[in-house]
Write an enzyme that holds these catalytic residues in place. Sequence first.
Site, PDB file in Angstrom:
ATOM      1  N   ARG A  83       0.812  -1.238   0.000  1.00 22.85           N
ATOM      2  CA  ARG A  83       0.000   0.000   0.000  1.00 22.85           C
ATOM      3  C   ARG A  83       0.836   1.275   0.000  1.00 22.85           C
ATOM      4  NH1 ARG A  83      -3.759  -3.298  -1.599  1.00 22.85           N
ATOM      5  NH2 ARG A  83      -4.827  -4.488   0.007  1.00 22.85           N
ATOM      6  N   ASN A 113       0.598  -3.258  -7.380  1.00 21.25           N
ATOM      7  CA  ASN A 113      -0.661  -2.508  -7.412  1.00 21.25           C
ATOM      8  C   ASN A 113      -0.702  -1.386  -6.381  1.00 21.25           C
ATOM      9  OD1 ASN A 113      -0.728  -4.350  -5.329  1.00 21.25           O
ATOM     10  ND2 ASN A 113      -2.901  -4.813  -5.540  1.00 21.25           N
ATOM     11  N   HIS A 198      -2.903 -14.004 -11.738  1.00 24.17           N
ATOM     12  CA  HIS A 198      -4.019 -14.120 -10.778  1.00 24.17           C
ATOM     13  C   HIS A 198      -5.108 -14.855 -11.551  1.00 24.17           C
ATOM     14  CE1 HIS A 198      -7.131 -12.702  -7.902  1.00 24.17           C
ATOM     15  NE2 HIS A 198      -7.861 -12.451  -8.963  1.00 24.17           N
ATOM     16  N   HIS A 251      -1.969 -18.020  -5.580  1.00 31.38           N
ATOM     17  CA  HIS A 251      -3.069 -18.449  -4.691  1.00 31.38           C
ATOM     18  C   HIS A 251      -4.114 -19.345  -5.359  1.00 31.38           C
ATOM     19  CE1 HIS A 251      -4.985 -15.075  -6.591  1.00 31.38           C
ATOM     20  NE2 HIS A 251      -4.452 -14.171  -5.832  1.00 31.38           N
ATOM     21  N   ASP A 324      -0.143 -13.895   0.805  1.00 33.46           N
ATOM     22  CA  ASP A 324      -1.172 -13.101   0.129  1.00 33.46           C
ATOM     23  C   ASP A 324      -1.633 -11.953   1.027  1.00 33.46           C
ATOM     24  OD1 ASP A 324      -2.555 -12.448  -2.113  1.00 33.46           O
ATOM     25  OD2 ASP A 324      -4.185 -13.873  -1.811  1.00 33.46           O
ATOM     26  N   GLY A 343      -9.498  -9.357   0.730  1.00 34.46           N
ATOM     27  CA  GLY A 343      -8.129  -9.516   1.232  1.00 34.46           C
ATOM     28  C   GLY A 343      -8.027  -9.634   2.731  1.00 34.46           C
TER      29      GLY A 343
END
Lengths: 444, 322
Positions: A83, A113, A198, A251, A324, A343
Site C-alpha cells: 500500500r 498494485n 491471478h 493463490h 497473500d 483480502g
Amino acid sequence: MAHGNWTHAMPDDPLGSVAYVNARLLDPATGLDAMGGVLTEGEKIVAVGPNITREGASLADTIVDCRGQCLAPGLIDIRVQIREPGEEHKGTLESEGRAATAGGVTTYVCLPNTTPVIAEVSEVEFVARRARLLGLSKVYPYGAVTKDLKGVEIAEIGTLAGAGAVAFTDGEKAIADAQVMRRALSYASTFGLLIVQHPEEPGLAAGGVMNEGEIATRLGLPGLPSAAETILVERDLRLLALTGGRLHFAHVSCAEALDAIRKAKAAGLRVTCDTAPPYFALNETSVGDYRTFAKLSPPLRGERDREAVVAALADGTIDVIASDHAPQDEDSKRLPFAQAANGGVGLETLLSVSLELYHNGHLPLLEVVGKLTRAPSELMNLPAGKLSPGEAADIVIFDPDRAWKVDADQLASKSKNSPFDGRPVQGMVIRTVIDGRTVYAVEN
Amino acid sequence: MADPPVTAAFPHRHLLGIEGLSPDEITILLDASDAYVELNRQAEKKRDALRGRTVINLFFESSTRTRTSFELAGKRLSADVINMSVGTSSVNKGESLIDTAMTLNAMHPDVLVVRHGESGAVTLLSEKVNCAVINAGDGSHEHPTQALLDALTIRRRLGRLEGLTIAICGDVLHSRVARSNLLLLTTMGARVRVIGPRTLLPADVERYGVEVFHDMKAGLEGCDIVMMLRLQMERMQGNFIPSIREYFQFFGLDYDKLAAAKEDALIMHPGPSNRGVEIDSEVADDFSRSVIREQVEMGVAVRMACLDLLGRNTEELGSRNL
C-alpha cells in the site's frame, strides 16, 4: 503477532560474531535437519553444523542459546501488498515490515498494485531504497506485466527486470485477454522472466462476492464459481505450451485448477504455483454471518477444495506457500459484505498456520519450511533461503509447538483484517535476524 | 374486543430472518398476528401496547407498501413512529449505514425497522445498536415479515401449513421473499417446490429440502398454493432471460398453466406484481383464487405482532447504555 519487540538495527551498527547454539537446524536447501548451531560474522553466515556449540564457539562475541528451538533460513513471502506508495493509511513499508519480521519473514516480494503502479524504473528503485533505509525485511518488487495494470499493452518488463523487478504480474487483476497473455508469456521468455497470473476469468467472476454454492445461496450473496479459476488456468497452460516461457499461478484455491496444473507439470511445462494459508486452513463456512474479514480473492472455497489444496501441497503440485498479505482498513471492511474490500493480512500468521500442515501430519516439518524458504528462493532466484557459509545471515528461530491465539487487534500490521482472528495456533516466531542483526525477538 | 391475549414471549431480541426460528417460535408470531387481524377489522383499532415507545422505519431502499404497513402497525399500537428514507446514491453506502445506525441509536429508539439493498446489511446494523431490529428486507437474503404474512394468509384459509404442497415460482435467485418462505414453509412441514428457469434458481437450492422444477405445469401439478415472485429486473446484472415475452410464455402464470394445480389452489404474490410478466392480469384479479389483497391485510397484523412481541422484550433491558 507481536509477542516480542523490534530492534532498530541500522546498517551502521557495529557487528561482531554471533553463535546461535543448541538449535534444531532446518535447511531445506541441503536437507539438513539436525541439532547444532550457526555462526555469523558481520552480515554473513560463516559456519553451520553440529560443532557450533556453546563450547565450540566460545570465541564468538555473542552467544544465543536457542534452547532446542528450530532455526531456519528467514522466510520468503512472494505475495505481499504494501500500500505504499498511495494508500499509506492501510499499510506502509515500515508497518508491514514490522509485521513481516514478527512473522519471521526476512524477504518478501511486493505486488505492483500501488499508486502509482510499479511500472517504472523509478518506482522499483523507490521501494528498494525505502526498504533498505528502514532496515527491516528485504523487499523485492514485482513489475507490472501491462501498463497501469490495464491488461492492454505490455509494460517495459526487460528494463524493469534490469532495475530489480524479480517477476511480473498484474497483481490482483487477471491478464484477461488471451492475445495479451500470449504475447506477455512470449516476450517475457525472451529474457527468461517469470509471469505470475491471478487466475480468475473476469467475465465469469463478475459480481461474485463469495464461493458459489449453498452458503452463498442462503446468505443471498452472488456466487463466484471455482470454474472461473479453472478456466483461466487451463487457458494459460495452453498458451504456455504455445509460447514456451515460465508461468506461475498465484493463490490457487480449487481442486480442478490443481488437477490441470498437476497434469501440465507431468507433461513437462514450466509451470509453478502457490497457495495461501486461508486456502488450506479455512473454507467458505468462515464467512458465517457475513464476516468481511473472510472475504478474500479468490474466495474461500468448499471443504472438498480445501482438502485438494492440502493434497496438492503434499504431492508437490503446489510449490510455494505465500501469505497473500492484503491490508485493508476498517472503513473498507466494516461494510455490507458485497461492498467490502477483498483480502486479509497474513504475514504474522504465515508460519503458524502453515505449521498446521506439519502438526496435522500432512507434510514433514522440513517440507513445510521448504515451501516458505527454498522453493520461493529458487522460483524467483533470490539471494536468500539457505543456511550456508557465505549467505546473508537471514535467520528465523521458532518454537514449533508454542501455542497462542490470533488476536487481530494485537497485530503489528497497520490494518487488522485477519481471516484467522480468534484462531488458536501452534508455533511461534522467537527471533528474526536480518543481515546478522536481530530485528525482532520474544523474551524467553 | 379486549386487547389481544398475552401470548408466549418471543425469545429473540431481533427479527433478522426466519433462519434459526423454531416451529414453536413461528407459531407464537402467527398466533399473535391472528389476534391482530380481528382488531384491525374493527372501527376502533388503537391499542396501548407500545405507548411511549419509539419505532423508526429506516429504509435505505425505496418502499411504499412495506413501510406503510409497518407505519400503520406501529401507530395502531400507539408507538411514536418516524420514517426515514436514506438515499443509497452516495458513494459510501456502507459508511452511511453504520453512521446512521450509531446516530439513531443515540436517540434511544426501541425498535428499528430496516430495509437495505445489500444482503447482510441489517445484521451488520443490528450489531451496532442497543434496540430491537426488524429486518424489512435485506438484498436477496431475507424478508421475514413477508414470509410470516404469507404463512398467516395460508393458515387462515386452509387451517394449517403442514402437509400442504406449495410452489414458489419465478425469480428465486434474486428474491429475499423466496428465501424466507423456503425456510418458514419447510420448517413448518409444508412440501415446497421451486419452479423457474435455471438461470433464475440459485446454486444448490435443493439443499433447502425442496423439489426443483423447470416446467410450470409439471411443478404446479397437485399444488395447494401457487406463490408467484416478482421478476426483479433491478437486481439483475446482465441478461438472465432473453425477453419478457419469452419469460411469460414459459413461466408467467395464466389459466392454462394454473389448470395443473388443484382446482381450488390459491394464488399469492408478494407485490408489486408485474402484470403480463410473471402473472396474467385476469389471474391476479380472480377473487375466487387470488389472495393477493388478503396478504396485504395480513401484513399489518403480522407487523403489529412483531413490534408488540419485540417491544415487550426491550422492557427488560432497563437503562441502556450507549
